[in-house]
Design a protein around this motif. Sequence first.
Motif, short mmCIF file in Angstrom:
data_model
loop_
_atom_site.label_atom_id
_atom_site.label_comp_id
_atom_site.label_asym_id
_atom_site.label_seq_id
_atom_site.Cartn_x
_atom_site.Cartn_y
_atom_site.Cartn_z
N MET A 1 -46.30 29.01 -3.23
CA MET A 1 -45.17 28.12 -3.00
C MET A 1 -45.34 26.84 -3.81
O MET A 1 -46.39 26.20 -3.74
N SER A 27 -44.18 28.47 10.99
CA SER A 27 -44.40 29.92 10.94
C SER A 27 -44.82 30.38 9.56
O SER A 27 -45.42 31.45 9.40
N GLN A 29 -42.89 31.38 7.28
CA GLN A 29 -42.06 32.50 6.86
C GLN A 29 -40.90 32.12 5.94
O GLN A 29 -40.14 32.97 5.51
N GLY A 30 -40.74 30.85 5.66
CA GLY A 30 -39.63 30.45 4.81
C GLY A 30 -39.59 28.96 4.64
O GLY A 30 -40.59 28.26 4.83
N TRP A 111 -34.61 29.86 2.87
CA TRP A 111 -35.17 31.15 2.52
C TRP A 111 -36.06 31.69 3.62
O TRP A 111 -36.71 30.94 4.36
N SER A 112 -36.07 33.00 3.74
CA SER A 112 -36.99 33.72 4.61
C SER A 112 -37.83 34.62 3.72
O SER A 112 -37.78 34.51 2.49
N ASP A 113 -38.58 35.54 4.31
CA ASP A 113 -39.36 36.45 3.48
C ASP A 113 -38.48 37.48 2.79
O ASP A 113 -38.93 38.16 1.87
N ARG A 114 -37.20 37.56 3.21
CA ARG A 114 -36.32 38.58 2.62
C ARG A 114 -35.13 38.03 1.85
O ARG A 114 -34.70 38.62 0.86
N ARG A 208 -34.57 37.60 -1.71
CA ARG A 208 -35.60 36.69 -2.23
C ARG A 208 -36.35 37.30 -3.41
O ARG A 208 -36.72 36.58 -4.35
N ALA A 209 -36.55 38.60 -3.40
CA ALA A 209 -37.29 39.24 -4.48
C ALA A 209 -36.59 39.11 -5.82
O ALA A 209 -37.22 39.28 -6.88
N PRO A 281 -40.17 29.66 -4.40
CA PRO A 281 -40.64 30.23 -3.11
C PRO A 281 -41.38 31.54 -3.29
O PRO A 281 -41.93 32.06 -2.33
#
Length: 281
Positions: A1, A27, A29-30, A111-114, A208-209, A281
């Motif tokens: 990050m 967390s 996670q984002g 953003w999240s992990d997805r 996100r990818a 990210p």
Amino acid sequence: MRIELATEPGDPQRPNEDYASVALPASGQGGVLILLDGVTPPEGDYGCVHSVPWFTARLGGAMLELSVSHRDMTLTEVLAAAISRTAENHRDTCDLSHPRTPQATVVAARWSDRTVDHLVLSDSVLLLEKADGSVHPVQDTRLGELPPAVREQRAAVRALPRGSAERAAAAGAYVRAVEALRNAEGGFFTAAADPAVAARAVTGSTPRARLRSLTALSDGASRWVEVFREGSWADCVALVATSGPQALIDRVRAAEAADPEGAAHPRGKARDDAAVVHVAP
């Protein structure tokens, strides 16, 4: 990050009306970025005892807190709730119905992990750098798409001699024409005291990818591309990624200094507050 941001007032003798922040939930996670560009009020009474920086600090802070702690809320819902919360902070002391009550442009990304969700309202910009290196600008173009008659007024102003009474009078008429379109049907929208304006924002979501980075710019920073034509959006992201956000602001300041009267590059302000947030990210 990777997270970097920079902001600088256009005039060191005046407070910076831009707001920029990033938060990473515990967390891991984002995260969230928020960038606001406060709208400079006109001279004289604008119905509020508070300054624009007071407003942007509260609206931006509310958006940051809500978008992090209430991830079930969409960014549109976050903006609407933050506008309502901020309005309550000064409803008893100020005339929030005044057309120039403190207001701001908005850029938000979460953003999240997805996924990466985004929201843009008015003329700040969010640059999405894709995994393949291409750059997609997310923009609310309504301020740049004013009715033809208003655009003709602007052209007429710029054609008149600088410093002349004729130009001053024409400029005043043009400003009044633009102000009549603020937060009005057929015009453009900014975040002020009406939460319903949140529904007017440009929103979207990207896996996100598929993204390499996010870069948010107030219009004082985006003028490097949009006003001075020093490079493309991809060049802008490359500059920020390699040299940092302050480097972009420094390039803007150099371009402003080279054209102090706006003769070669017409613009509303000779120098403007500038804010840049870059996140990979």
